[in-house]
Design an enzyme around this catalytic site. Structure first.
Site, PDB file in Angstrom:
ATOM      1  N   ARG A   1       0.848  -1.185   0.000  1.00 22.55           N
ATOM      2  CA  ARG A   1       0.000   0.000   0.000  1.00 22.55           C
ATOM      3  C   ARG A   1       0.891   1.243   0.000  1.00 22.55           C
ATOM      4  NH1 ARG A   1      -3.291  -2.968  -1.443  1.00 22.55           N
ATOM      5  NH2 ARG A   1      -5.445  -3.292  -0.709  1.00 22.55           N
TER       6      ARG A   1
ATOM      7  N   GLU B   1      -2.317   7.760  -5.088  1.00 19.45           N
ATOM      8  CA  GLU B   1      -2.604   7.168  -6.399  1.00 19.45           C
ATOM      9  C   GLU B   1      -4.061   7.301  -6.825  1.00 19.45           C
ATOM     10  OE1 GLU B   1      -3.407   2.473  -5.848  1.00 19.45           O
ATOM     11  OE2 GLU B   1      -1.387   3.113  -5.299  1.00 19.45           O
TER      12      GLU B   1
END
Length: 340
Positions: A234, A263
């Site tokens: 992550r 992101e």
């Protein structure tokens, strides 16, 4: 029943349609991701399924509930993107995919590690222009070096087995030791010691408040100047601002990132014609020793097939009133305490 699926990739669509048809369900596949702008599209659908980059905050969940949605099946393992307390308050059922092929992510993490180590991206750019020099392409043997594996669950164990095959010394960190990793010769240690000793650091832990920016300025400065850092878990595990600062100082030697903490709205989209407004990501991309990919580590035929199969099973369980380890929230029950 018609199921609405958000964020469906082109390769994923036929697999999802076939799996739903096998259970006599219709599925309407959308390539847009679930967020505040797209949530109204779910109106009238009792069951929806969403991708890893869906935003399921309080605002979105209330829009879904008001539109008649009662069950959300996330096609991912992590669930740090979901407000579970709000889901419980609204009486929604939320399920995830608790596991899928660990080899998909572990193998891709090693793909990043070796591509960075052996300067593959730079070499490919050169040879496409018929420049076949070797200057600046020297890598290192992994044999005999030290792999630091942060998180030794199923994916971390698979990564460790590959490191063992390279003949590496194995260091690990986790809240509990994995006997399979210990049997391979792994020594468990504290994080400061792991960062200081490892030639390669690979991250395989979930994102939660305790692990947010686990690799921050202090950790990066403990690492060897010639170490490699890989994150296929992550994005929020790494303090990207601190990483850029260290890269500007000439260290670490290489970084492979399949995830990025900001992101959302970027990854899984074509932004090639857009003006890049994320200065941190833009700076990150300027370093020749950094390789960034678009959250694709899980994206193998085997893993995606398992994710879809479990997702459809979760929907079937909801319709039949059954529960399983994949259920995070059920009406009348408290939410799960944290991501896994």
């Amino acid at each position: 029943m018609e199921i609405l699926a958000f964020g469906v990739q082109a390769d994923e669509k036929p697999l999802l349609e076939r799996a739903c048809a096998d259970r006599e369900h219709r599925v309407r596949c959308l390539d847009v991701f679930l967020n505040g702008d797209t949530a109204p599209l779910a109106a009238g659908h009792e069951v929806i399924t969403v991708s890893v980059n869906a935003r399921l905050d309080e605002r979105v969940l209330r829009v879904l509930a008001d539109g008649g949605t009662r069950m959300i099946a996330q096609r991912a393992t992590g669930f740090n993107n979901i407000s579970l307390d709000t889901a419980a308050e609204l009486g929604l059922t939320v399920a995830r995919v608790s596991s899928y092929s660990p080899y998909s992510v572990a193998e891709f993490a090693w793909t990043l590690a070796m591509a960075v180590n052996r300067r593959v991206a730079r070499a490919v750019r050169r040879t496409r222009e018929f420049d076949f020099r070797l200057d600046g392409l020297m890598g290192r043997d992994m044999h005999g070096r030290t792999a630091g594996v942060i998180g030794t669950g199923r994916i971390g164990e698979a990564f460790t087995r590959i490191a063992h095959g390279f003949g590496m010394r194995l260091l690990g960190w986790d809240v509990r030791e994995n006997p399979a990793c210990t049997a391979l010769g792994m020594t468990y240690t504290e994080l400061p010691e792991l960062f200081a000793a490892a030639d390669l650091v690979s991250l395989h832990v979930p994102l939660m408040p305790e692990t947010h920016h686990l690799v921050g300025r202090d950790a990066l400065r403990r690492m060897k100047d010639d170490a490699l850092l890989v994150n296929s878990s992550r994005g929020g595990l790494v303090d990207t601002e601190a990483l850029v600062e260290e890269l500007r100082a000439g260290r670490p030697a290489g970084v492979g990132l399949d995830v990025y903490e900001a992101e959302e709205g970027l990854f899984f989209h074509d932004r090639s014609l857009d003006v890049v407004t994320d200065d941190t990501l833009a700076r990150l991309m300027t370093f020749s020793n950094v390789l960034v990919t678009s959250h694709q580590a899980y994206y193998t035929r085997e893993a995606v097939g398992q994710i879809i199969g479990t997702t459809v099973n979760n929907i079937e369980d909801y319709l039949a009133g059954r529960t399983s380890e994949n259920v995070l929230v059920r009406p009348g029950e408290p939410s799960s305490s944290g991501p896994g």
